[in-house]
Design a protein around this motif. Structure first.
Motif, PDB file in Angstrom:
ATOM      1  N   ILE A 217       0.750  -1.257   0.207  1.00  0.00           N
ATOM      2  CA  ILE A 217       0.087  -0.123  -0.183  1.00  0.00           C
ATOM      3  C   ILE A 217       0.856   1.209   0.041  1.00  0.00           C
ATOM      4  CG2 ILE A 217      -2.046  -0.887   1.065  1.00  0.00           C
ATOM      5  CD1 ILE A 217      -0.953   0.280   3.812  1.00  0.00           C
ATOM      6  N   ALA A 218       0.237   2.413  -0.476  1.00  0.00           N
ATOM      7  CA  ALA A 218       0.949   3.625  -0.240  1.00  0.00           C
ATOM      8  C   ALA A 218       0.477   4.274   1.064  1.00  0.00           C
ATOM      9  CB  ALA A 218       0.489   4.561  -1.600  1.00  0.00           C
ATOM     10  N   MET A 219       1.849   4.269   1.780  1.00  0.00           N
ATOM     11  CA  MET A 219       1.385   4.819   3.175  1.00  0.00           C
ATOM     12  C   MET A 219       1.738   6.284   3.426  1.00  0.00           C
ATOM     13  SD  MET A 219       0.110   3.498   6.292  1.00  0.00           S
ATOM     14  CE  MET A 219       0.642   1.835   6.079  1.00  0.00           C
ATOM     15  N   THR A 220       0.966   7.024   3.673  1.00  0.00           N
ATOM     16  CA  THR A 220       1.074   8.283   3.936  1.00  0.00           C
ATOM     17  C   THR A 220       1.456   8.697   5.342  1.00  0.00           C
ATOM     18  OG1 THR A 220      -0.322   9.269   2.154  1.00  0.00           O
ATOM     19  CG2 THR A 220       0.214  10.672   3.945  1.00  0.00           C
ATOM     20  N   VAL A 221       2.703   9.105   5.607  1.00  0.00           N
ATOM     21  CA  VAL A 221       3.051   9.404   7.136  1.00  0.00           C
ATOM     22  C   VAL A 221       2.682  10.875   7.506  1.00  0.00           C
ATOM     23  CG1 VAL A 221       4.913   9.342   8.924  1.00  0.00           C
ATOM     24  CG2 VAL A 221       4.888   7.550   6.946  1.00  0.00           C
ATOM     25  N   VAL A 222       2.022  11.070   8.478  1.00  0.00           N
ATOM     26  CA  VAL A 222       1.427  12.394   9.093  1.00  0.00           C
ATOM     27  C   VAL A 222       2.184  12.689  10.221  1.00  0.00           C
ATOM     28  CG1 VAL A 222      -0.471  13.792   9.581  1.00  0.00           C
ATOM     29  CG2 VAL A 222      -0.847  12.083   7.933  1.00  0.00           C
ATOM     30  N   ILE A 244       0.190  -5.973  10.481  1.00  0.00           N
ATOM     31  CA  ILE A 244       1.456  -5.357  10.532  1.00  0.00           C
ATOM     32  C   ILE A 244       2.011  -5.083   9.164  1.00  0.00           C
ATOM     33  CG2 ILE A 244       3.800  -5.532  11.258  1.00  0.00           C
ATOM     34  CD1 ILE A 244       2.830  -7.505  13.474  1.00  0.00           C
ATOM     35  N   PHE A 245       2.327  -3.839   8.924  1.00  0.00           N
ATOM     36  CA  PHE A 245       3.097  -3.345   7.612  1.00  0.00           C
ATOM     37  C   PHE A 245       4.222  -2.853   8.000  1.00  0.00           C
ATOM     38  CE2 PHE A 245      -0.748  -4.192   5.687  1.00  0.00           C
ATOM     39  CZ  PHE A 245      -0.952  -4.244   4.271  1.00  0.00           C
ATOM     40  N   LYS A 246       5.035  -2.841   7.050  1.00  0.00           N
ATOM     41  CA  LYS A 246       6.580  -2.405   7.431  1.00  0.00           C
ATOM     42  C   LYS A 246       6.787  -1.394   6.120  1.00  0.00           C
ATOM     43  CE  LYS A 246       8.467  -6.212   9.577  1.00  0.00           C
ATOM     44  NZ  LYS A 246       9.548  -7.211   9.873  1.00  0.00           N
ATOM     45  N   LEU A 247       7.388  -0.438   6.448  1.00  0.00           N
ATOM     46  CA  LEU A 247       8.114   0.764   5.387  1.00  0.00           C
ATOM     47  C   LEU A 247       8.964   0.056   4.740  1.00  0.00           C
ATOM     48  CD1 LEU A 247       8.247   4.274   7.741  1.00  0.00           C
ATOM     49  CD2 LEU A 247       6.295   3.432   6.248  1.00  0.00           C
ATOM     50  N   THR A 260       4.536  10.341   1.561  1.00  0.00           N
ATOM     51  CA  THR A 260       3.797   9.114   1.172  1.00  0.00           C
ATOM     52  C   THR A 260       4.900   8.158   0.767  1.00  0.00           C
ATOM     53  OG1 THR A 260       1.590  10.189   0.782  1.00  0.00           O
ATOM     54  CG2 THR A 260       2.260   7.984  -0.307  1.00  0.00           C
ATOM     55  N   VAL A 261       4.948   6.932   1.351  1.00  0.00           N
ATOM     56  CA  VAL A 261       5.965   6.131   0.905  1.00  0.00           C
ATOM     57  C   VAL A 261       5.454   4.711   0.848  1.00  0.00           C
ATOM     58  CG1 VAL A 261       7.927   7.366   2.006  1.00  0.00           C
ATOM     59  CG2 VAL A 261       6.559   5.544   3.321  1.00  0.00           C
ATOM     60  N   LYS A 262       6.146   3.880   0.151  1.00  0.00           N
ATOM     61  CA  LYS A 262       5.510   2.478   0.056  1.00  0.00           C
ATOM     62  C   LYS A 262       5.648   1.380   1.369  1.00  0.00           C
ATOM     63  CE  LYS A 262       6.398   0.166  -3.821  1.00  0.00           C
ATOM     64  NZ  LYS A 262       7.285  -0.520  -4.939  1.00  0.00           N
ATOM     65  N   ALA A 263       4.535   0.928   1.437  1.00  0.00           N
ATOM     66  CA  ALA A 263       4.831  -0.141   2.898  1.00  0.00           C
ATOM     67  C   ALA A 263       4.298  -1.559   2.183  1.00  0.00           C
ATOM     68  CB  ALA A 263       4.037   0.390   3.713  1.00  0.00           C
ATOM     69  N   ARG A 264       4.879  -2.457   3.013  1.00  0.00           N
ATOM     70  CA  ARG A 264       4.481  -3.937   2.637  1.00  0.00           C
ATOM     71  C   ARG A 264       4.085  -4.731   3.591  1.00  0.00           C
ATOM     72  NH1 ARG A 264       6.035  -7.279  -1.931  1.00  0.00           N
ATOM     73  NH2 ARG A 264       7.915  -5.342  -2.304  1.00  0.00           N
ATOM     74  N   ALA A 265       3.137  -5.464   3.631  1.00  0.00           N
ATOM     75  CA  ALA A 265       2.482  -6.248   4.703  1.00  0.00           C
ATOM     76  C   ALA A 265       3.633  -7.383   5.438  1.00  0.00           C
ATOM     77  CB  ALA A 265       1.085  -6.811   4.214  1.00  0.00           C
ATOM     78  N   ASN A 266       3.639  -7.529   6.516  1.00  0.00           N
ATOM     79  CA  ASN A 266       4.094  -8.675   7.174  1.00  0.00           C
ATOM     80  C   ASN A 266       3.765 -10.008   6.710  1.00  0.00           C
ATOM     81  OD1 ASN A 266       6.642  -9.379   8.671  1.00  0.00           O
ATOM     82  ND2 ASN A 266       5.215  -9.674  10.320  1.00  0.00           N
ATOM     83  N   TYR A 301       1.419   9.439  12.802  1.00  0.00           N
ATOM     84  CA  TYR A 301       0.598   8.296  12.552  1.00  0.00           C
ATOM     85  C   TYR A 301       0.651   8.201  10.904  1.00  0.00           C
ATOM     86  CZ  TYR A 301      -3.024  11.564  11.823  1.00  0.00           C
ATOM     87  OH  TYR A 301      -3.947  12.538  11.495  1.00  0.00           O
ATOM     88  N   GLY A 302       0.262   7.132  10.495  1.00  0.00           N
ATOM     89  CA  GLY A 302      -0.002   6.680   9.004  1.00  0.00           C
ATOM     90  C   GLY A 302      -1.593   6.456   8.513  1.00  0.00           C
ATOM     91  N   GLU A 303      -1.637   6.839   7.331  1.00  0.00           N
ATOM     92  CA  GLU A 303      -2.670   6.465   6.544  1.00  0.00           C
ATOM     93  C   GLU A 303      -2.622   6.202   5.223  1.00  0.00           C
ATOM     94  OE1 GLU A 303      -4.956  10.394   6.515  1.00  0.00           O
ATOM     95  OE2 GLU A 303      -5.334  10.573   8.565  1.00  0.00           O
ATOM     96  N   ASN A 304      -3.498   5.048   4.784  1.00  0.00           N
ATOM     97  CA  ASN A 304      -3.488   4.525   3.329  1.00  0.00           C
ATOM     98  C   ASN A 304      -4.608   5.203   2.810  1.00  0.00           C
ATOM     99  OD1 ASN A 304      -5.312   2.538   5.221  1.00  0.00           O
ATOM    100  ND2 ASN A 304      -5.728   1.455   3.203  1.00  0.00           N
ATOM    101  N   ARG A 305      -4.477   5.961   2.024  1.00  0.00           N
ATOM    102  CA  ARG A 305      -5.506   6.828   1.109  1.00  0.00           C
ATOM    103  C   ARG A 305      -5.933   5.922  -0.153  1.00  0.00           C
ATOM    104  NH1 ARG A 305      -2.707  12.733   2.261  1.00  0.00           N
ATOM    105  NH2 ARG A 305      -3.176  12.649   4.552  1.00  0.00           N
ATOM    106  N   LYS A 306      -5.125   4.683  -0.184  1.00  0.00           N
ATOM    107  CA  LYS A 306      -5.768   3.973  -1.403  1.00  0.00           C
ATOM    108  C   LYS A 306      -5.638   2.338  -0.561  1.00  0.00           C
ATOM    109  CE  LYS A 306      -3.823   6.754  -5.100  1.00  0.00           C
ATOM    110  NZ  LYS A 306      -2.729   6.673  -6.410  1.00  0.00           N
ATOM    111  N   GLU A 307      -6.372   1.683  -1.309  1.00  0.00           N
ATOM    112  CA  GLU A 307      -6.719   0.371  -0.857  1.00  0.00           C
ATOM    113  C   GLU A 307      -5.329  -0.411  -1.292  1.00  0.00           C
ATOM    114  OE1 GLU A 307      -8.817  -1.582  -4.806  1.00  0.00           O
ATOM    115  OE2 GLU A 307      -9.834  -1.293  -3.042  1.00  0.00           O
ATOM    116  N   GLY A 308      -4.939  -1.399  -0.360  1.00  0.00           N
ATOM    117  CA  GLY A 308      -3.836  -2.381  -0.247  1.00  0.00           C
ATOM    118  C   GLY A 308      -4.144  -3.080  -1.765  1.00  0.00           C
ATOM    119  N   GLN A 309      -2.987  -3.726  -2.430  1.00  0.00           N
ATOM    120  CA  GLN A 309      -3.136  -4.724  -3.497  1.00  0.00           C
ATOM    121  C   GLN A 309      -2.001  -5.689  -3.363  1.00  0.00           C
ATOM    122  OE1 GLN A 309      -2.762  -2.093  -6.863  1.00  0.00           O
ATOM    123  NE2 GLN A 309      -4.676  -1.225  -6.621  1.00  0.00           N
ATOM    124  N   GLY A 310      -2.201  -6.749  -4.283  1.00  0.00           N
ATOM    125  CA  GLY A 310      -1.193  -7.823  -4.296  1.00  0.00           C
ATOM    126  C   GLY A 310      -1.172  -8.936  -3.287  1.00  0.00           C
ATOM    127  N   GLY A 311      -2.052  -8.862  -2.307  1.00  0.00           N
ATOM    128  CA  GLY A 311      -2.069  -9.740  -1.154  1.00  0.00           C
ATOM    129  C   GLY A 311      -2.450 -10.891  -1.590  1.00  0.00           C
TER     130      GLY A 311
END
Length: 523
Positions: A217-222, A244-247, A260-266, A301-311
């Motif tokens: 997901i594209a994670m926006t760090v606020v 859990i997601f990791k930057l 906004t940076v890329k984050a991947r699910a654990n 904190y972080g926000e995902n303003r778009k849905e996650g994909q590829g899982g």
């Protein structure tokens, strides 16, 4: 058998006629002509009665000495007996003869009663003597009621106190030779309770190896704080579901800015469950940085303003050494639970079959011995794909107990020797559950265990009237309360050290004071 029919008091001619009509067999109707006979004023009812009797005159006779009744009956052809001797002869031996004769000759009964009163001398006394006799009798009655009869019953509940006894007891195994225990100390047998349990189970909690793909997901760090925050690659973020997601790259966020940076699910979440396709989260979720303190998480904190994909969820069960260790611990727990239950069942069975003994287990970890053996673990399958594995093993389980009933008997004997004079031990208060033990020492090889045992019971004053102390108490109470008001007597008795509660009932009930004669007070 001849039936004798006598009018009832207040009965009308009509009611008497109905009784005659309903009575079968030969009848003798006794009409005295006095108060026991229906009223002669009811001429119509009397005519109906005699008309009915005329119809059945073949089985009816009337006994009466009243002339009008004799004339009325004979004019209708009804047999009449008007002589007392004829009635006496007819009813000789009959159960109603005495009553019939009394109705036909009331003056004779009055004469007999007068003769009996004269024989007693009552009718020959002048009126002045009769009045004197009445007055004297009334005075005697009042004297008896208010002087001789007044009495009181005092019910007293003795006061009870709590007493306790503490002793040290050595529990020694049979056959053990213990030199450090003095011979004078109290000893009971230390009883080991042992069982052997074998158990086989199927373990299916095999580790899951993730072979799917992790969502991105594209994670926006606020950053709403007043400071710059620098976050390195691999920094974790979590949501309320525990995912859990990791930057995927380091990021620096200035105060009041967002990046906004890329984050991947654990592979697994906080609960060690595979995330997989669950990582395709909807847009608009809030993510916390668990590495920050609680106060900072509200600002950064972080926000995902778009849905996650590829899982994608996919895994395989691979047996590991850690799985075997978990399986061993699970088998150990089940063996201990079974052994513990079996020991308690054996103890309860022993107690139910031995009325004079009561085994009490010492629930201490130090006195619980468990030796495991015969474990079979399929180590050859480590690293292989399996869904479950069979394991088995045994345990020799030993706990220690003592005879609680014997300990109770020992303490009761000690307790009875310490009861104060004038008191008695309340047997109902001596119960096994009042016996409490504490371990204060034991041998390393558990050949002996030293206990401190406490017993709590109750004692009370002996106030039974037949006992010496009860008789003394009763005399003391009678002397203090004789002739005083009831409320004062209650207060005095309640203040006595031997009394817990008291009730007083007085005769006659309206008397406000207790009897002045102490012997009239019952305790």
């Amino acid at each position: 058998m001849l039936i004798v029919l006598i009018p009832e008091e207040g009965e009308s001619w009509g009611a008497l006629a109905r009784r005659v009509e309903q009575t079968m067999g030969d009848l003798l109707i006794v009409l005295s002509g006095g108060g026991e006979t229906p009223s002669a004023a009811d001429e119509e009812g009397m005519q109906v009665f005699f008309t009915l009797c005329a119809k059945i005159s073949d089985r009816i006779q009337i006994a009466t000495r009243n002339v009008p009744l004799v004339i009325a009956a004979r004019s209708r052809g009804i047999r009449v007996i008007d002589r007392l001797t004829d009635v006496r002869d007819l009813l000789e031996g009959h159960p109603s003869a005495l009553e019939a004769l009394r109705l036909l000759s009331p003056h004779l009964w009055r004469q007999q009663l007068r003769s009996r009163l004269q024989a007693m001398g009552l009718l020959s006394l002048p009126k002045i003597r009769i009045w004197i006799l009445i007055v004297v009798s009334a005075l005697l009655l009042l004297f008896v009621l208010f002087r001789l009869l007044p009495s009181a019953e005092i019910r007293v509940w003795p006061r009870g106190d709590t007493v306790s006894q503490t002793v040290n007891i050595f529990l020694v195994q049979t056959g053990a030779t213990v030199a450090e225990i003095p011979s004078r100390v109290r000893m009971l047998e230390l009883i080991p309770l042992s069982v052997n349990v074998h158990r086989a189970i199927t373990f299916d909690q095999i580790s899951k190896r993730f072979i799917g793909t992790n969502a991105e997901i594209a994670m926006t760090v606020v950053n709403k704080s007043k400071e710059r925050y620098s976050l390195k690659k691999g920094t974790r973020l979590t949501n309320q579901a525990g995912m859990i997601f990791k930057l995927e790259e380091p990021v620096i966020v200035d105060a009041g800015k967002e990046v906004t940076v890329k984050a991947r699910a654990n592979e697994t979440d906080l609960y060690n469950e595979i995330i997989g396709k669950r990582g395709n989260v909807p847009a608009g979720l809030k993510w916390d940085f668990p590495g920050l303190v609680k106060e900072e998480r509200t600002l950064v904190y972080g926000e995902n303003r778009k849905e996650g994909q590829g899982g994608m969820t996919a895994y395989e069960n691979i047996l590991s050494k850690e799985d075997l260790e978990i399986a061993r611990k699970q088998l150990n727990q089940e063996l201990l639970a079974m052994a513990n239950q079996l020991v308690d069942e054996n103890r309860m069975l022993f107690n139910s079959t031995h009325a004079d003994r009561m085994l009490e287990r010492l629930y201490y970890d130090e006195f619980t011995l468990a030796t495991y053996s015969g474990f079979i673990l399929p180590t050859q399958f480590v690293g292989e794909k399996v869904t479950s594995i069979p394991i088995e093993g045994s345990v020799e389980y030993t706990v220690f107990a003592y005879d609680k009933q014997a300990a109770l008997n020992m303490l009761v004997a000690q307790l009875k020797g310490h009861v104060e004079e004038g008191k008695q031990l309340i047997v109902e208060s001596i119960k096994l559950d009042q016996l409490v033990h504490h371990v204060i020492d034991y041998a390393d090889d558990l050949k002996w265990i030293k206990l401190t045992v406490d017993l709590t019971a109750r004692e009370r004053f002996i106030l039974e009237p037949l006992s010496p102390t009860g008789a003394k108490f009763g005399k003391q109470v009678r002397e203090q309360v004789a002739g005083i008001p009831r409320e004062d007597a209650l207060r005095i008795i309640k203040n006595l050290p031997e009394v817990d509660n008291v009730e007083i009932s007085v005769w006659p009930p309206w008397s406000p004071t207790l009897p002045v004669i102490p012997s009239h007070i019952q305790i």
